[in-house]
Write a protein that holds these residues in place. Structure first.
Motif, PDB file in Angstrom:
ATOM      1  N   ASP A 148       0.873  -1.170   0.000  1.00 34.46           N
ATOM      2  CA  ASP A 148       0.000   0.000   0.000  1.00 34.46           C
ATOM      3  C   ASP A 148       0.911   1.221   0.000  1.00 34.46           C
ATOM      4  O   ASP A 148       1.545   1.527   1.010  1.00 34.46           O
ATOM      5  N   LEU A 149       1.013   1.887  -1.142  1.00 40.30           N
ATOM      6  CA  LEU A 149       1.921   3.030  -1.272  1.00 40.30           C
ATOM      7  C   LEU A 149       1.550   4.145  -0.307  1.00 40.30           C
ATOM      8  O   LEU A 149       2.415   4.880   0.164  1.00 40.30           O
ATOM      9  N   SER A 150       0.271   4.257   0.026  1.00 39.63           N
ATOM     10  CA  SER A 150      -0.164   5.358   0.882  1.00 39.63           C
ATOM     11  C   SER A 150       0.234   5.173   2.337  1.00 39.63           C
ATOM     12  O   SER A 150       0.345   6.145   3.078  1.00 39.63           O
ATOM     13  N   THR A 151       0.469   3.924   2.765  1.00 38.56           N
ATOM     14  CA  THR A 151       0.792   3.670   4.174  1.00 38.56           C
ATOM     15  C   THR A 151       2.166   3.049   4.392  1.00 38.56           C
ATOM     16  O   THR A 151       2.665   3.042   5.512  1.00 38.56           O
ATOM     17  N   GLY A 152       2.776   2.476   3.334  1.00 36.62           N
ATOM     18  CA  GLY A 152       4.075   1.831   3.487  1.00 36.62           C
ATOM     19  C   GLY A 152       3.992   0.374   3.904  1.00 36.62           C
ATOM     20  O   GLY A 152       5.030  -0.239   4.175  1.00 36.62           O
ATOM     21  N   GLU A 153       2.809  -0.216   3.963  1.00 32.07           N
ATOM     22  CA  GLU A 153       2.680  -1.644   4.294  1.00 32.07           C
ATOM     23  C   GLU A 153       3.185  -2.481   3.124  1.00 32.07           C
ATOM     24  O   GLU A 153       2.888  -2.185   1.965  1.00 32.07           O
ATOM     25  N   THR A 329     -10.331   6.384  14.425  1.00 34.31           N
ATOM     26  CA  THR A 329      -9.336   6.816  13.450  1.00 34.31           C
ATOM     27  C   THR A 329      -9.428   5.968  12.196  1.00 34.31           C
ATOM     28  O   THR A 329      -9.907   4.830  12.236  1.00 34.31           O
ATOM     29  N   PRO A 330      -8.967   6.489  11.042  1.00 38.98           N
ATOM     30  CA  PRO A 330      -8.936   5.681   9.815  1.00 38.98           C
ATOM     31  C   PRO A 330      -8.059   4.440   9.965  1.00 38.98           C
ATOM     32  O   PRO A 330      -8.378   3.381   9.414  1.00 38.98           O
ATOM     33  N   ASP A 379      -5.256  10.564   9.773  1.00 42.17           N
ATOM     34  CA  ASP A 379      -4.654   9.357   9.183  1.00 42.17           C
ATOM     35  C   ASP A 379      -3.131   9.509   9.085  1.00 42.17           C
ATOM     36  O   ASP A 379      -2.580   9.866   8.039  1.00 42.17           O
ATOM     37  N   LEU A 380      -2.443   9.226  10.190  1.00 41.23           N
ATOM     38  CA  LEU A 380      -1.002   9.462  10.268  1.00 41.23           C
ATOM     39  C   LEU A 380      -0.191   8.682   9.235  1.00 41.23           C
ATOM     40  O   LEU A 380       0.712   9.251   8.607  1.00 41.23           O
ATOM     41  N   PRO A 381      -0.430   7.363   9.027  1.00 45.84           N
ATOM     42  CA  PRO A 381       0.372   6.651   8.023  1.00 45.84           C
ATOM     43  C   PRO A 381       0.274   7.277   6.638  1.00 45.84           C
ATOM     44  O   PRO A 381       1.275   7.378   5.922  1.00 45.84           O
ATOM     45  N   ARG A 382      -0.916   7.709   6.253  1.00 48.03           N
ATOM     46  CA  ARG A 382      -1.080   8.278   4.913  1.00 48.03           C
ATOM     47  C   ARG A 382      -0.529   9.694   4.822  1.00 48.03           C
ATOM     48  O   ARG A 382      -0.038  10.098   3.768  1.00 48.03           O
TER      49      ARG A 382
END
Length: 507
Positions: A148-153, A329-330, A379-382
């Motif tokens: 997931d490019l938006s979160t780095g997973e 949270t998201p 949404d901190l990861p994103r």
């Protein structure tokens, strides 16, 4: 796709970029606009519903063109991405005022359905996956990597060739928005891949009938496949790509060494992301194996019949997820979705989770305080993902600052918990006070992306900016000081400062 042949330096530059990216719509930066030419313009005008014009209308070989404003390009980019198109952003890489001749332009980013990070396109309560698949017919195995490019997973997995039903259930669970596959190198590979791609297209077809956050998709699910050079999945090249990115001598620390095909898929996926995003991808800090033994893999029929996320009529409101989702949270919503989709199998893990639930149920006041704090967390990861991808905007930075402010009180609240699982979370929790202090120093208390409204950079960050800001807010005082100083210097008490549109201020 035909390339317009117009013999001007600018069009030769566009054609060179288009030859490198024939399967993408090219956003070609020209001053305050992104222009599209030729077939790109025809497609872009139709999807975006904007005017289609042409260069040199009197010519028999007039080139179709259309454009979108640079300052508002993202909303148009989102429409194209949601419709299934890939877009190459070709930007000016030097100041037009300083350029000698034609301005240098380069593709600075490629946006595809699987690599978009726009908050307007991706659902906050679900992951947005890009998937890579590679096969080895001799070993009768398949490797998979998804990110997931938006979160780095970032995770990898492997399947035996006789485990295709398991692979299909897994893909239905992920619902990848883009799938990377190597171009076929033999008739045997073609014979294996054709039914696989057809089955996956059928599996993902129902999702294509729905709206992507309000945007209708034009392309069928078969367009999710992106066929790439087989070298991208070369095991040595893939391993080197991963080791270089994570700055390690080997991959043993990630637990993926035995998964050679999965590692090849992961390296190919990471190389694809680097090629399209043109940045370091620093928010990808780890890769891990997907462990099937710890969770139950639900098949698509079970998910559909139990109405976990969607009813038989396509309604998402009256589902198990909608009933249970009281997350604040998201990130919590995405985690809850994963927990429902992949139920735990191990008794020890189940008891640990239930123990945490029991403690929260027995401490309602503490639970309420935590909920109050978490409701202010975005949404901190994103947000961190957009910072690393250099597409961050002022609201993201403000959201990060406000979220960190709410997190500062969490350690004291978490310290009151007794459950072992929650205690371990409390011990490892870092509210990042240094980052919060930095953001409070560098950003204005009430920032704005508009310069006329004061901008967003805090006072004391730049002496030059502070001076310009002072001039903007105290211009009359500055002019009076200049007038008094010049009267004293010249000895002319009747000296005045006047203004006109030609010369500006003058004595």
């Amino acid at each position: 796709m035909a390339i317009p042949q117009v013999d001007t330096p600018m069009m030769r530059q566009f054609n060179a970029v288009k030859r490198e990216h024939p399967d993408k719509l090219v956003f070609f930066r020209m001053g305050d606009f992104y222009e599209m030419f030729g077939e790109d313009a025809v497609v872009g005008a139709r999807v975006l519903q904007i005017a289609l014009t042409s260069r040199d209308k009197r010519s028999e070989h007039a080139v179709p063109m259309c454009g979108v404003p640079y300052k508002a390009y993202e909303q148009y980019l989102n429409k194209l991405t949601a419709a299934g198109y890939k877009v190459a952003l070709c930007d000016q890489t030097e100041d037009a005022a300083e350029a000698k001749g034609l301005v240098t332009r380069e593709v600075v980013r490629i946006v595809t359905p699987g690599t978009t990070v726009s908050p307007q396109l991706i659902d906050p309560d679900r992951n947005h996956y890009l998937l890579a698949l590679t096969i080895d017919l001799r070993a009768r195995r398949l490797g998979a990597a998804f990110a997931d490019l938006s979160t780095g997973e970032f995770e990898i997995a492997e399947f035996a060739q006789d485990e295709l039903p398991k692979l299909y259930d897994f893909l239905a669970q992920l619902d990848p928005q883009e799938i990377l596959l190597a171009q076929s190198r033999s008739a045997a590979e073609t014979a294996f891949l054709e039914p696989l791609t057809q089955r996956v297209s059928q599996l993902l077809a129902p999702h294509d009938l729905s709206l992507l956050n309000g945007h209708e998709t034009e392309h069928p699910s078969s367009q999710r496949f992106q066929f790439v050079d087989p070298y991208l999945f070369d095991q040595d090249a893939a391993r080197k790509c991963l080791q270089t990115h994570f700055q390690t001598h080997n991959l043993a620390g990630f637990g993926i060494e035995p998964l050679t095909l999965g590692t090849a898929a992961a390296g190919g996926l990471l190389a694809y992301l680097k090629e399209t995003q043109k940045c370091s991808l620093a928010h990808f800090t780890s890769v891990k194996p997907h462990v099937f033994e710890q969770t139950m893999l639900l098949d698509e029929a079970t998910v559909r019949n139990l109405e976990l996320f969607e009813t038989q009529s396509g309604n998402k409101r009256h589902t198990l997820f909608a009933v249970l989702n009281h997350t604040c949270t998201p990130m919590g919503a995405r985690l809850l979705r994963q927990w429902i989709r992949t139920p735990l199998l191990g008794v020890e893990a189940l008891n640990a989770r239930l123990g945490a639930v029991e403690e929260f149920a027995s401490q309602l006041l503490l639970c309420g305080e935590l909920q109050t704090r978490l409701k202010g967390v975005q949404d901190l990861p994103r947000i961190l993902g957009r910072i690393n991808l250099s597409v961050v905007e002022v609201p993201d930075l403000v959201g990060l600052r406000e979220s960190l402010t709410h997190l500062q009180t969490l350690p004291d609240l978490l310290a009151k918990l007794q459950c072992a699982k929650l205690r371990s979370l409390a011990e490892d929790f870092d509210p990042l006070p240094d980052l919060l202090a930095l953001l409070q120093t560098k950003l204005l208390e009430t920032p704005s992306a508009k310069l006329r409204e004061g901008g967003y950079i805090g006072e004391g960050v730049s002496e030059e900016l502070d001076e310009l800001r002072d001039l903007a807010h105290n211009s009359k005082q500055v002019l009076n000081e200049v007038l008094l100083r010049e009267r004293e210097r010249t000895g002319i008490p009747s000296l005045k400062i006047s203004y006109n549109k030609v010369f500006g201020y003058y004595l």
